[in-house]
Design an enzyme around this catalytic site. Sequence first.
Site, PDB file in Angstrom:
ATOM      1  N   TRP B  99     -21.487  12.485 -24.423  1.00 56.58           N
ATOM      2  CA  TRP B  99     -21.219  11.075 -24.131  1.00 56.58           C
ATOM      3  C   TRP B  99     -21.944  10.269 -25.255  1.00 56.58           C
ATOM      4  CZ3 TRP B  99     -18.244  11.115 -20.083  1.00 56.58           C
ATOM      5  CH2 TRP B  99     -18.343  12.031 -19.400  1.00 56.58           C
ATOM      6  N   ASP B 168     -27.782   4.565 -23.253  1.00 57.37           N
ATOM      7  CA  ASP B 168     -27.163   4.939 -21.827  1.00 57.37           C
ATOM      8  C   ASP B 168     -28.333   5.835 -21.456  1.00 57.37           C
ATOM      9  OD1 ASP B 168     -25.874   6.231 -20.160  1.00 57.37           O
ATOM     10  OD2 ASP B 168     -24.255   7.275 -21.657  1.00 57.37           O
ATOM     11  N   LYS B 192     -26.043   9.392 -10.610  1.00 54.86           N
ATOM     12  CA  LYS B 192     -26.944  10.417 -10.851  1.00 54.86           C
ATOM     13  C   LYS B 192     -28.183  10.367 -10.108  1.00 54.86           C
ATOM     14  CE  LYS B 192     -24.225  11.608 -14.977  1.00 54.86           C
ATOM     15  NZ  LYS B 192     -23.719  12.757 -14.479  1.00 54.86           N
TER      16      LYS B 192
END
Lengths: 357, 357
Positions: B99, B168, B192
């Site tokens: 990511w 992030d 999540k």
Amino acid sequence: MKKHNFFAGPAELDETVIKNTADNIIDFAGTGISIMAISHRSKEFIAVMEKAVNLTKELLDVPSTHEVIFLQGGASLQFAMLPMNLLDKKAAYVDSGTWASNAIKEAKLFGEVVVVGSSKDKNYNYIPVGWEKNIPSDASYLHYTSNNTIFGTQFKKDPDVNVLLASDMSSDIFWRPVDVSKYAIIYAGAQKNIGPSGITLAIVRKDLLDKINRPVPTMLKYSTHVDKESMYNTPPTVATYACVQSLERFKNLGGVKALGKIADQRANSIYDEIDRNKLFVSTVPDASHRSNMNITFVMNEQYKDLEKDFTDFAKSRNIVGITGHRSVGGFRASVYLSQRDDSVNALIQAMKDFEKK
Amino acid sequence: MKKHNFFAGPAELDETVIKNTADNIIDFAGTGISIMAISHRSKEFIAVMEKAVNLTKELLDVPSTHEVIFLQGGASLQFAMLPMNLLDKKAAYVDSGTWASNAIKEAKLFGEVVVVGSSKDKNYNYIPVGWEKNIPSDASYLHYTSNNTIFGTQFKKDPDVNVLLASDMSSDIFWRPVDVSKYAIIYAGAQKNIGPSGITLAIVRKDLLDKINRPVPTMLKYSTHVDKESMYNTPPTVATYACVQSLERFKNLGGVKALGKIADQRANSIYDEIDRNKLFVSTVPDASHRSNMNITFVMNEQYKDLEKDFTDFAKSRNIVGITGHRSVGGFRASVYLSQRDDSVNALIQAMKDFEKK
């Protein structure tokens, strides 16, 4: 107490769609896991996404030249994504209302925008006509907003033009058959006709993608979502599931033509009452321009002071969401494809009874 | 049959969050309308959005210099939105996994990207260290991925640098107190720790907005969403509602410090079993780099052929979602803030019982 819901969006959904979604929030497809909590890579969710794509293709008779994708960000993000991906030097736009005008604003960031027709002169109370000849032959596409939620007007068919079409069909997608082959793109936020907010449907012509020489972020490229079958990153699983419930219902009701017929009957019954009732008047003088999705009307001049009274009267009968947008005033009854007949009848009865009072 | 859900995202949510959301899909806050079908401009939904913002501010102690906004498109859209809005000439990035590396790719579209540290040399099985001195003083920000979902590594605290931070935090937001004042932006996909997919939380420093000389589409400007309090266009109402249920629960459990402590106990009990059990080995050699959200482990070399057997054994005990990402292999147990203790215990017991077998 269940309400008669006339909100313009998010808007009423069928009770089976609501119930199935609630049930699958508890246990998705018998997996023992909530649809909110299961991986989008699970085979059960992949099947949902495939259904969403395939049902859309079937209902709108999408040719193999085009692909159906599901995105996030609403039509407002499409206002930018469309020109970012498909506007080469120039594009033509019809300015038929607030959303059309917002789309124009974003397109200007990416090239020349030719506004070929506009109904701004009369507060958007009609659909512009006779503008087809104004489209430059080198326009990448002609963009129009098929239904103007705020102003209660609607294009009744695909415009007949010499360039590819592009359309924001957020508020009337699935209402009529569309000749998809004429389109570079069709897009629609789901929260009016298909599902909850947070998911956007797009139908894109594949051979146009990645042709423009402009750096586009991965998430904002249509080709990313075409290549990854709407699963480049985590799609909104609950919203996708709910959309599938609506699309299956649409299919069972007989498809787009049957849906449109039912919707037209509902809309006409309200328009008939507006035209008959001495208290009310439509905000769209030309009946052929009136939207069958958003019915906008105001109190006749001599009864203007009764506006709040009617709102309260309607509310006393569990009718909610009929306040018009501030740019038009008065009332707006949104009667999308999942509107209930008993709600429509309740509204008409309230209009009749209020007139007697 | 309720499953023990170890998916990496969308991931397990608390049963109260699931039940409240299902109930409000049927009837939202006693309005007689589904949360899927009510206007986002209704006072009842506006109250939900306000709660989402205010609970986030309270839980993360967000200073008045910053604003909390809710967006769509996931962290993947933030990979582009962040540099589009805040990268002037140059930005520094730490490459700690897939990511992070995707974020770097998007940032390169908007300026110079200096990768100051990377753990790519060892398939990202550690958190890069000692890179702080490599940050150019004229970098707009230093970006890092706080928790690497795929590789099971995690930054345990805010990096100590001389430029603003950007992070992030999709997979570990609310796990630890964060000094928000050090950040230009924090962003996190909700799916999540907080809610379903389709909603993204961002905390932005207000005085940095609209300072960069670059045309940015309206929907992609942070300032649009700050100015319109996350209601510039229709927000994902169901997802927002579900997030509020989690955030209220987080508050009731005692806030971020208490949450982190519970999460650490859960993670440690699994790591202890991995370290004890002769069949398994962690993929992250340095224990101080191990993620307390995503626990990645593989079969010890001599037991490699038992991998499928253990997956099946776990499945027979209703344990699902433990397959590791293809870039690492083996297993991944995701134990986010809403993971259940009985699921963690079931996994540990399965590991013990499989070893005996």
